[in-house]
Design a protein around this motif. Structure first.
Motif, mmCIF file in Angstrom:
data_model
loop_
_atom_site.group_PDB
_atom_site.id
_atom_site.type_symbol
_atom_site.label_atom_id
_atom_site.label_comp_id
_atom_site.label_asym_id
_atom_site.label_seq_id
_atom_site.Cartn_x
_atom_site.Cartn_y
_atom_site.Cartn_z
ATOM 1 N N PHE A 1 0.876 -1.173 0.000
ATOM 2 C CA PHE A 1 0.000 0.000 0.000
ATOM 3 C C PHE A 1 0.913 1.223 0.000
ATOM 4 C CE2 PHE A 1 -2.381 -3.461 1.787
ATOM 5 C CZ PHE A 1 -3.644 -3.321 1.229
ATOM 6 N N ASP A 2 0.925 1.919 -1.125
ATOM 7 C CA ASP A 2 1.820 3.049 -1.345
ATOM 8 C C ASP A 2 1.062 4.333 -1.010
ATOM 9 O OD1 ASP A 2 3.519 5.011 -2.263
ATOM 10 O OD2 ASP A 2 3.498 4.366 -4.353
ATOM 11 N N LEU A 3 1.499 5.035 0.026
ATOM 12 C CA LEU A 3 0.878 6.298 0.422
ATOM 13 C C LEU A 3 1.667 7.432 -0.218
ATOM 14 C CD1 LEU A 3 0.183 5.591 4.208
ATOM 15 C CD2 LEU A 3 -1.176 4.969 2.188
ATOM 16 N N ASP A 4 1.088 8.005 -1.267
ATOM 17 C CA ASP A 4 1.767 9.001 -2.092
ATOM 18 C C ASP A 4 1.112 10.361 -1.856
ATOM 19 O OD1 ASP A 4 3.145 10.398 -3.989
ATOM 20 O OD2 ASP A 4 2.315 9.341 -5.717
ATOM 21 N N PRO A 5 1.771 11.260 -1.131
ATOM 22 C CA PRO A 5 1.141 12.539 -0.778
ATOM 23 C C PRO A 5 1.211 13.553 -1.896
ATOM 24 C CG PRO A 5 3.327 12.430 0.164
ATOM 25 C CD PRO A 5 3.090 11.095 -0.518
ATOM 26 N N GLY A 6 0.166 14.371 -1.990
ATOM 27 C CA GLY A 6 0.199 15.494 -2.909
ATOM 28 C C GLY A 6 1.185 16.546 -2.438
ATOM 29 N N PRO A 7 1.539 17.486 -3.318
ATOM 30 C CA PRO A 7 2.500 18.533 -2.952
ATOM 31 C C PRO A 7 2.045 19.331 -1.729
ATOM 32 C CG PRO A 7 2.060 18.557 -5.323
ATOM 33 C CD PRO A 7 1.073 17.615 -4.706
ATOM 34 N N VAL B 1 -3.669 12.343 0.156
ATOM 35 C CA VAL B 1 -2.801 11.177 0.063
ATOM 36 C C VAL B 1 -3.457 10.188 -0.903
ATOM 37 C CG1 VAL B 1 -1.785 9.216 1.280
ATOM 38 C CG2 VAL B 1 -1.928 11.442 2.418
ATOM 39 N N PHE B 2 -2.726 9.846 -1.948
ATOM 40 C CA PHE B 2 -3.183 8.845 -2.905
ATOM 41 C C PHE B 2 -2.765 7.472 -2.388
ATOM 42 C CE2 PHE B 2 -1.868 6.609 -7.018
ATOM 43 C CZ PHE B 2 -3.145 6.089 -7.251
ATOM 44 N N ILE B 3 -3.743 6.614 -2.115
ATOM 45 C CA ILE B 3 -3.457 5.245 -1.692
ATOM 46 C C ILE B 3 -3.379 4.395 -2.955
ATOM 47 C CG2 ILE B 3 -4.139 3.307 -0.230
ATOM 48 C CD1 ILE B 3 -5.868 5.219 1.385
ATOM 49 N N ASP B 4 -2.159 4.058 -3.331
ATOM 50 C CA ASP B 4 -1.919 3.348 -4.588
ATOM 51 C C ASP B 4 -1.887 1.839 -4.312
ATOM 52 O OD1 ASP B 4 -1.138 2.382 -7.018
ATOM 53 O OD2 ASP B 4 0.742 3.506 -7.137
ATOM 54 N N TYR B 5 -2.946 1.160 -4.736
ATOM 55 C CA TYR B 5 -3.029 -0.293 -4.586
ATOM 56 C C TYR B 5 -2.605 -1.011 -5.873
ATOM 57 C CZ TYR B 5 -7.312 0.507 -7.216
ATOM 58 O OH TYR B 5 -8.204 0.904 -8.179
ATOM 59 N N LEU B 6 -2.349 -0.242 -6.939
ATOM 60 C CA LEU B 6 -2.038 -0.858 -8.236
ATOM 61 C C LEU B 6 -0.661 -1.512 -8.259
ATOM 62 C CD1 LEU B 6 -3.518 1.882 -10.567
ATOM 63 C CD2 LEU B 6 -4.482 -0.373 -10.055
ATOM 64 N N ARG B 7 0.140 -1.281 -7.237
ATOM 65 C CA ARG B 7 1.423 -1.971 -7.138
ATOM 66 C C ARG B 7 1.239 -3.467 -6.890
ATOM 67 N NH1 ARG B 7 5.542 1.441 -7.355
ATOM 68 N NH2 ARG B 7 5.156 3.647 -6.931
ATOM 69 N N ASN B 8 0.003 -3.872 -6.671
ATOM 70 C CA ASN B 8 -0.291 -5.291 -6.464
ATOM 71 C C ASN B 8 -0.764 -5.983 -7.738
ATOM 72 O OD1 ASN B 8 0.064 -5.297 -3.430
ATOM 73 N ND2 ASN B 8 -1.437 -3.666 -3.683
ATOM 74 N N GLN C 1 -7.430 -3.345 -3.414
ATOM 75 C CA GLN C 1 -8.291 -2.255 -3.876
ATOM 76 C C GLN C 1 -9.448 -2.032 -2.914
ATOM 77 O OE1 GLN C 1 -10.923 -3.070 -7.245
ATOM 78 N NE2 GLN C 1 -10.238 -1.145 -8.180
ATOM 79 N N ALA C 2 -10.079 -3.109 -2.465
ATOM 80 C CA ALA C 2 -11.221 -2.989 -1.552
ATOM 81 C C ALA C 2 -10.795 -2.352 -0.231
ATOM 82 C CB ALA C 2 -11.839 -4.368 -1.311
ATOM 83 N N ILE C 3 -9.642 -2.748 0.283
ATOM 84 C CA ILE C 3 -9.133 -2.147 1.522
ATOM 85 C C ILE C 3 -8.862 -0.666 1.314
ATOM 86 C CG2 ILE C 3 -7.171 -2.125 3.119
ATOM 87 C CD1 ILE C 3 -6.927 -5.166 2.596
ATOM 88 N N SER C 4 -8.197 -0.332 0.216
ATOM 89 C CA SER C 4 -7.817 1.056 -0.053
ATOM 90 C C SER C 4 -9.042 1.948 -0.232
ATOM 91 C CB SER C 4 -6.924 1.121 -1.297
ATOM 92 O OG SER C 4 -5.766 0.339 -1.128
#
Length: 321
Positions: free
Chosen positions: A150-156, A238-245, A211-214
């Motif tokens: 689960f990649d937590l990618d913050p906006g600027p 914060v973008f929760i990126d689940y596509l890394r799975n 995806q369901a968790i995110s």
């Protein structure tokens, strides 16, 4: 994850945390060409320094990287030159490093490199690799992931408080499902929550689960969180990126160097280190060995023991069954 010998090796090699001058140009039985080529100009970190970094950190890196297909970010001339991702090795690339042929969705098979030893790590550094990005599976079980990311990618300009709060609350959500998560500072802006699972679901099932968790997590705090990839929808969140799975997707490896001006390193953290003073990019090639030499235990101690199956009960909780 490591033994007392590896801890002693790190203590001996950190040399006050700063890479030193090479006594020779062979590292982990690999002859390093252009050893004095500067890869990180601000810190004057050379190719030989990076090779020695990976030799010293191998006992910490290999448990999480060994025998996994890799995508690689290469910067053969250092950060001042061209950097590029490479998934498939050509005939001239690091022939000493093992390869695995993987079936592609469109048909046929393509080679990927994988790591089996510290020598393999250093061979890839010799060929200009600065970032290691593993798949979430092992080469002997390619269609069933054993790792969720689960990649937590913050906006600027998003505050660290929001990022840290998101990580802690997502950890709690995963715990209610019966899953253990481990925290990693990416060496960039964000954080990764890494969840070791038993390799029982296929890629589509695992991605659907993540995806369901995110989405459930984002829906609890839509003002601060999103799972929408659109840059405009991610602004200030914060973008929760689940596509890394997804099959073939990757995430940055534990203790991998990053191709940025700070010479930062993706670093596993203990959960109690996630406080107001923490950052995603605190640790670098120059200081991470000092950190490891001072630790009493692996920040991810018990990682393999924490591995759990994704059960039908979990799927029902997420309304996936």
């Amino acid at each position: 994850m490591r033994d007392d010998k590896s801890a002693r090796e790190v203590r001996m090699s950190h040399d006050s945390g700063k890479p030193g001058k090479s006594a020779g140009h062979t590292v982990a039985n690999v002859a390093i060409t252009h050893p004095d080529r500067v890869l990180y100009s601000e810190q004057r970190i050379t190719k030989a320094d990076v090779a020695r970094y990976y030799e010293a950190l191998a006992p910490w890196i290999l448990p999480h990287l060994k025998e996994r297909p890799l995508s690689l970010l290469r910067c053969p001339e250092g950060l001042k030159g061209e950097c590029f991702f490479q998934k498939h090795p050509d005939t001239h690339f690091a022939n000493e490093v093992p390869r695995v042929a993987i079936p592609e969705k469109q048909g046929g098979r393509s080679d990927y490199v994988y790591i089996g030893s510290a020598t393999d790590l250093v061979w890839l550094v010799q060929f200009g690799v600065l970032e290691f990005h593993p798949w979430g599976c092992r080469i002997d079980d390619l269609e069933r992931p054993d790792t969720l990311v689960f990649d937590l990618d913050p906006g600027p300009r998003l505050s660290w408080r929001v990022i840290a709060k998101t990580a802690k609350s997502l950890r709690e959500r995963l715990a209610t499902l019966g899953l253990n998560s481990f925290l990693q500072a990416t060496g960039g802006k964000g954080l990764h929550l890494i969840v070791p699972v038993r390799p029982e679901l296929n890629w589509e099932q695992a991605k659907g689960f993540a995806q369901a968790i995110s989405r459930a997590h984002a829906s609890d705090d839509p003002g601060n969180l999103t799972t929408n990839m659109s840059q405009t929808k991610r602004k200030g969140k914060v973008f929760i990126d689940y596509l890394r799975n997804s099959r073939g997707s990757t995430s940055i490896a534990r203790y991998s160097t990053r191709a940025n001006d700070g010479a930062t390193v993706a670093t596993p953290l203990r959960w109690d280190e996630l406080n107001a003073r923490a950052t995603a990019n605190r640790y670098t090639v120059n200081n991470v060995r000092r950190r490891l030499s001072a630790l009493r235990a692996d920040p991810w101690e018990g990682y393999e023991e924490a591995r759990r199956p994704i059960t039908r009960k979990m799927l029902k909780q997420l309304k996936l069954e």
